[in-house]
Design an enzyme around this catalytic site. Structure first.
Site, PDB file in Angstrom:
ATOM      1  N   THR A   1       0.842  -1.205   0.000  1.00  0.00           N
ATOM      2  CA  THR A   1       0.000   0.000   0.000  1.00  0.00           C
ATOM      3  C   THR A   1       0.876   1.254   0.000  1.00  0.00           C
ATOM      4  O   THR A   1       1.957   1.244   0.607  1.00  0.00           O
ATOM      5  CB  THR A   1      -0.889   0.015   1.265  1.00  0.00           C
ATOM      6  OG1 THR A   1      -1.737  -1.129   1.235  1.00  0.00           O
ATOM      7  CG2 THR A   1      -1.757   1.269   1.335  1.00  0.00           C
ATOM      8  N   GLY A   2       0.398   2.297  -0.663  1.00  0.00           N
ATOM      9  CA  GLY A   2       1.109   3.575  -0.598  1.00  0.00           C
ATOM     10  C   GLY A   2       1.338   4.171  -1.973  1.00  0.00           C
ATOM     11  O   GLY A   2       0.982   3.574  -2.997  1.00  0.00           O
TER      12      GLY A   2
ATOM     13  N   GLU B   1      -0.502  -5.510   5.746  1.00  0.00           N
ATOM     14  CA  GLU B   1       0.810  -5.595   5.079  1.00  0.00           C
ATOM     15  C   GLU B   1       1.668  -6.660   5.754  1.00  0.00           C
ATOM     16  O   GLU B   1       2.339  -7.455   5.080  1.00  0.00           O
ATOM     17  CB  GLU B   1       1.513  -4.237   5.140  1.00  0.00           C
ATOM     18  CG  GLU B   1       0.848  -3.190   4.262  1.00  0.00           C
ATOM     19  CD  GLU B   1       1.428  -1.790   4.415  1.00  0.00           C
ATOM     20  OE1 GLU B   1       1.259  -0.987   3.491  1.00  0.00           O
ATOM     21  OE2 GLU B   1       2.050  -1.499   5.447  1.00  0.00           O
TER      22      GLU B   1
ATOM     23  N   LYS C   1      14.117   7.197   1.886  1.00  0.00           N
ATOM     24  CA  LYS C   1      13.672   6.259   2.926  1.00  0.00           C
ATOM     25  C   LYS C   1      14.826   5.535   3.623  1.00  0.00           C
ATOM     26  O   LYS C   1      14.624   4.825   4.598  1.00  0.00           O
ATOM     27  CB  LYS C   1      12.720   5.212   2.320  1.00  0.00           C
ATOM     28  CG  LYS C   1      11.533   5.785   1.554  1.00  0.00           C
ATOM     29  CD  LYS C   1      10.607   6.558   2.473  1.00  0.00           C
ATOM     30  CE  LYS C   1       9.391   7.133   1.764  1.00  0.00           C
ATOM     31  NZ  LYS C   1       8.403   6.187   1.352  1.00  0.00           N
TER      32      LYS C   1
HETATM   33  C1  5RP Z   1       1.504   1.978   4.304  1.00  0.00           C
HETATM   34  C2  5RP Z   1       2.966   1.804   4.247  1.00  0.00           C
HETATM   35  C3  5RP Z   1       3.684   2.375   3.062  1.00  0.00           C
HETATM   36  O1  5RP Z   1       4.394   1.372   2.444  1.00  0.00           O
HETATM   37  C4  5RP Z   1       4.627   3.439   3.509  1.00  0.00           C
HETATM   38  O2  5RP Z   1       3.891   4.402   4.267  1.00  0.00           O
HETATM   39  C5  5RP Z   1       5.314   4.124   2.340  1.00  0.00           C
HETATM   40  O3  5RP Z   1       4.396   4.855   1.608  1.00  0.00           O
HETATM   41  P1  5RP Z   1       4.786   5.703   0.333  1.00  0.00           P
HETATM   42  O4  5RP Z   1       5.178   4.754  -0.735  1.00  0.00           O
HETATM   43  O5  5RP Z   1       3.524   6.480   0.020  1.00  0.00           O
HETATM   44  O6  5RP Z   1       5.917   6.624   0.735  1.00  0.00           O
HETATM   45  O7  5RP Z   1       3.593   1.227   5.087  1.00  0.00           O
HETATM   46  O8  5RP Z   1       0.978   1.458   5.484  1.00  0.00           O
END
Ligand code: 5RP
Length: 217
Positions: free
Chosen positions: A28-29, A103, A121
């Site tokens: 997700t994300g 997840e 990240k």
């Molecule tokens: C959602 C998550 C996402 O993987 C994490 O927040 C990264 O999100 P993005 O790709 O929008 O930076 O853990 O629960």
């Protein structure tokens, strides 16, 4: 390159690892949203996907990718997801989008967890990003007090309810020197549904997009 272009780049790199996979676990994300778009363009071998959130389910369906129930597919070959922080040991903080419980389930049920991210990240030590913890509603205050004892500053994520109907506490100022131990400790607090440390089920492969290349480790 913008951060969004870097997200697209890591998503494209991940496609190489799922080209001949029939059922893919999907996180997700915003990074994963790019991956779903790429998957839709490369779905000749794809039978369907197991989704980790309502948001992902909606996007998969919209792009014509069948969403399958984890209970009906057995062990997954591969799970692709983003992260909020990634350390050099492939341990992660996840849950910024609030989907951490599903997840973690899909990651655990998969043989290979591929984590995709842009270079922002990467960290040496996890914990600068507030650590998400999904809790049973009645345990909210208790879990928060336990997190204070562990050195954190908990804050309720206002106006948010997870796909499972639970609140999330974001814990600030944790210096997570031993992610594996801390994940087990927090897992043992009554009322915790899921902590956003992914160390027991860390990534097997990390793909980081930079301006010049894809770093994999
Ligand atoms: C959602 C998550 C996402 O993987 C994490 O927040 C990264 O999100 P993005 O790709 O929008 O930076 O853990 O629960």
């Amino acid at each position: 390159m913008t951060q969004d272009e870097l997200k697209r780049k890591t998503a494209e790199a991940a496609i190489e690892y799922v080209k001949d996979v029939a059922i893919v676990g999907v996180g997700t994300g915003s990074t994963v949203n790019h991956f779903i778009d790429c998957l839709a363009e490369n779905k000749s071998y794809l039978e369907g996907a197991v989704s980790s959130s309502e948001m992902t389910t909606e996007r998969l369906k919209k792009l014509g990718i069948p969403v399958l129930d984890l209970n009906s597919v057995g062990e997954l070959e591969v799970y692709v997801d983003g992260a909020d922080e990634i350390n050099p040991h492939k341990q992660l903080i996840k849950g910024g989008g609030g989907a951490l419980t599903r997840e973690k389930i899909v990651a655990a049920a998969s043989r290979k967890f591929i984590c995709i991210a842009d270079q922002s990240k990467q960290v040496d030590i996890l914990g600068k990003f507030p650590l998400p913890i999904e809790v049973i509603p009645m345990a909210q205050s208790y879990v928060a007090r336990e997190m204070v004892k562990l050195g954190g500053q908990p804050e309720l994520r206002e106006g948010f309810t997870s796909d499972n109907g639970n609140p999330i506490i974001d814990v600030h100022n944790m210096d997570i020197l031993d992610p594996l131990e801390l994940e087990k400790t927090i897992n043992n607090i009554a009322g915790v549904v899921t902590v956003g440390i992914f160390a027991i089920h860390k990534a097997d492969l990390v793909l980081i997009a930079t301006e010049d290349e894809i770093i994999s480790f």
